[in-house]
Enzyme design. Structure first.
Site, PDB file in Angstrom:
ATOM      1  N   ASP A 206     -37.636  -9.458 -20.059  1.00 50.75           N
ATOM      2  CA  ASP A 206     -36.842  -9.529 -21.285  1.00 50.75           C
ATOM      3  C   ASP A 206     -37.619  -9.043 -22.512  1.00 50.75           C
ATOM      4  OD1 ASP A 206     -34.380 -10.269 -22.558  1.00 50.75           O
ATOM      5  OD2 ASP A 206     -35.513 -11.878 -23.520  1.00 50.75           O
TER       6      ASP A 206
ATOM      7  N   ASN B 296     -29.088 -12.340 -27.822  1.00 51.90           N
ATOM      8  CA  ASN B 296     -28.733 -11.446 -28.931  1.00 51.90           C
ATOM      9  C   ASN B 296     -29.723 -10.299 -29.061  1.00 51.90           C
ATOM     10  OD1 ASN B 296     -27.512 -14.216 -29.909  1.00 51.90           O
ATOM     11  ND2 ASN B 296     -26.451 -12.529 -30.923  1.00 51.90           N
ATOM     12  N   ARG B 297     -30.882 -10.494 -28.422  1.00 54.81           N
ATOM     13  CA  ARG B 297     -31.883  -9.426 -28.462  1.00 54.81           C
ATOM     14  C   ARG B 297     -31.279  -8.140 -27.885  1.00 54.81           C
ATOM     15  NH1 ARG B 297     -36.903 -11.632 -25.915  1.00 54.81           N
ATOM     16  NH2 ARG B 297     -37.390 -12.616 -27.886  1.00 54.81           N
ATOM     17  N   ALA B 298     -30.355  -8.311 -26.932  1.00 56.63           N
ATOM     18  CA  ALA B 298     -29.726  -7.150 -26.299  1.00 56.63           C
ATOM     19  C   ALA B 298     -28.937  -6.340 -27.330  1.00 56.63           C
ATOM     20  CB  ALA B 298     -28.808  -7.605 -25.176  1.00 56.63           C
TER      21      ALA B 298
ATOM     22  N   THR C 193     -31.210  -4.628 -29.817  1.00 50.67           N
ATOM     23  CA  THR C 193     -31.941  -3.479 -29.263  1.00 50.67           C
ATOM     24  C   THR C 193     -31.013  -2.288 -29.043  1.00 50.67           C
ATOM     25  OG1 THR C 193     -33.374  -5.061 -28.165  1.00 50.67           O
ATOM     26  CG2 THR C 193     -33.586  -2.781 -27.482  1.00 50.67           C
TER      27      THR C 193
END
Ligand SMILES: Nc1ncnc2c1ncn2[C@@H]1O[C@H](COP(=O)(O)OP(=O)(O)OP(=O)(O)O)[C@@H](O)[C@H]1O
Length: 359
Positions: free
Chosen positions: A194, A275-277, A280
């Site tokens: 991740d 939310n990192r997805a 990014t």
């Protein structure tokens, strides 16, 4: 020894793109390159070094402190005294060997000296060198768990913190993590997976012409690296300039709310909790736009960004390889485009109605 030139790598466009995007925008968060042996993974990562841009660093600082960002204690004192000098330095690819010890990674501390002198007592390690550079780990899936934890901590905080006998020393350590691995030798722990902004699967070339070209080029390079490099010098220079321009343009790239909604919808429907997805994907799409010389993001940029930023974030059973649900994504994009067409038709209709009314 001279590196094989990046622009002489045959095919493998997705891997090359993922690396270039990180050189333009370190905030993407690195890339994991998975693939079988001998598919140019390590050659391509090493080749990236020649294309990396120059960055501003504090002169003489072993941690490459950013004059406009987080500073180590030494640089902070210098700044307070008004003695902070900056110079330009080319970004580097720093290698983290699989067998590296903890001391080699975080640095070694002379405790007695540290009590009196603080950070000056630190003999810097790989995390110091890696600050604002690319940290490259070949066979990242074979890295010792303990070293992985150290990297994850540093990556999460942006600082390398060394605690010994009640003394705490720290320096900035924001690196672009680039890892290569052969999945036949084992998968990666989800926590570290991740942490990679992007992921690319590399396959061996299946085209005879391309494979023959690889043989010829590698033989030619081995015979006379300098001569070989000269043949690609112009292309290297062009690509370097394109990266440089994209870095400038990136600051002005805009993405519409419609496209942001599309990104979040995709992440929700694919069942991606982090939310990192979304963040990014948006960053990557903007960087793709900048690389293409545009200051606005298109649907195609978002599509390409999804393919790079989402596969390793999909939910899956333990030890199953990361994979993107391409059909689902395709369906969401189609719906988005249909809706957009309808909207455009409506707008056209409204304008025509207005015209009729005016007449
Ligand atoms: N597409 C390609 N273009 C140019 N050279 C290639 C290509 N694919 C493979 N090679 C060459 O094949 C050799 C093996 O590549 P490399 O060592 O980078 O592979 P790798 O994927 O890192 O695998 P390994 O884990 O075995 O090292 C190198 O000499 C490299 O230059």
């Amino acid at each position: 020894m001279m590196n094989y030139p990046f622009t002489a790598i045959v095919g493998q466009e997705k891997m090359k793109k993922a690396l270039i995007l990180n050189a333009i925008n370190p905030k993407i968060g690195g890339v994991l390159i998975r693939g079988e042996k001998g598919t140019a993974k390590s050659t391509t990562v090493r080749a990236l070094a020649d294309l990396l841009p120059e960055i501003e660093v504090v002169e003489g600082c072993p941690f490459n402190c950013d004059p406009n960002g987080d500073l180590c204690d030494i640089c902070r004192e210098k700044k307070e005294r008004g003695e902070l000098k900056t110079i330009k330095k080319k970004m580097k690819v720093i290698n983290l060997p699989i067998g590296a010890t903890e001391d080699r990674v975080i640095g070694t501390l002379d405790i007695e000296k540290a009590i009196k002198e603080g950070i000056k007592a630190l003999d810097p390690g790989i995390l110091a060198e890696a600050n604002r550079n690319i940290l490259y780990i070949d066979e990242v899936n074979l890295l010792d768990d303990h070293i992985v934890d150290i990297l994850l901590d540093a990556a999460a905080m942006g600082w390398n913190i060394i605690e010994r006998e009640g003394i705490k020393i720290k320096h900035p350590s924001r690196f672009i993590l680039v890892g290569t691995m052969n999945p036949e030798e084992g998968e990666l722990r989800p926590q570290i997976l991740d942490r990679f902004g992007l992921m690319v699967d590399v396959e061996g070339l299946n085209d005879i012409k391309q494979r023959v070209e690889v043989i010829k080029r590698v033989e030619e390079f081995n015979e006379n690296p300098e001569e070989f490099y000269k043949k690609y010098e112009e292309e290297q220079l062009k690509l370097r300039e394109k990266i440089e321009k994209a870095r400038e343009l990136l600051k002005n790239v805009k993405i519409s709310d419609d496209l942001l909604e599309l990104i979040s919808k995709i992440c929700i429907e694919l069942g991606i909790p982090t939310n990192r997805a979304d963040i990014t994907v948006a960053r990557t799409a903007k960087t793709i736009a900048a690389f293409n010389g545009r200051d606005y993001v298109t649907v195609d940029d978002v599509k390409e960004a999804c393919e790079l930023a989402l596969p390793h974030r999909m939910r899956r059973k333990p030890f199953e390889p990361p994979q993107l649900n391409k059909e689902k994504i395709e369906q969401i994009f189609n719906e988005f485009e249909e809706k957009n067409n309808e909207k455009n038709e409506d707008e056209k209709g409204n304008k025509e109605n207005d015209k009729v009314k005016k007449n």
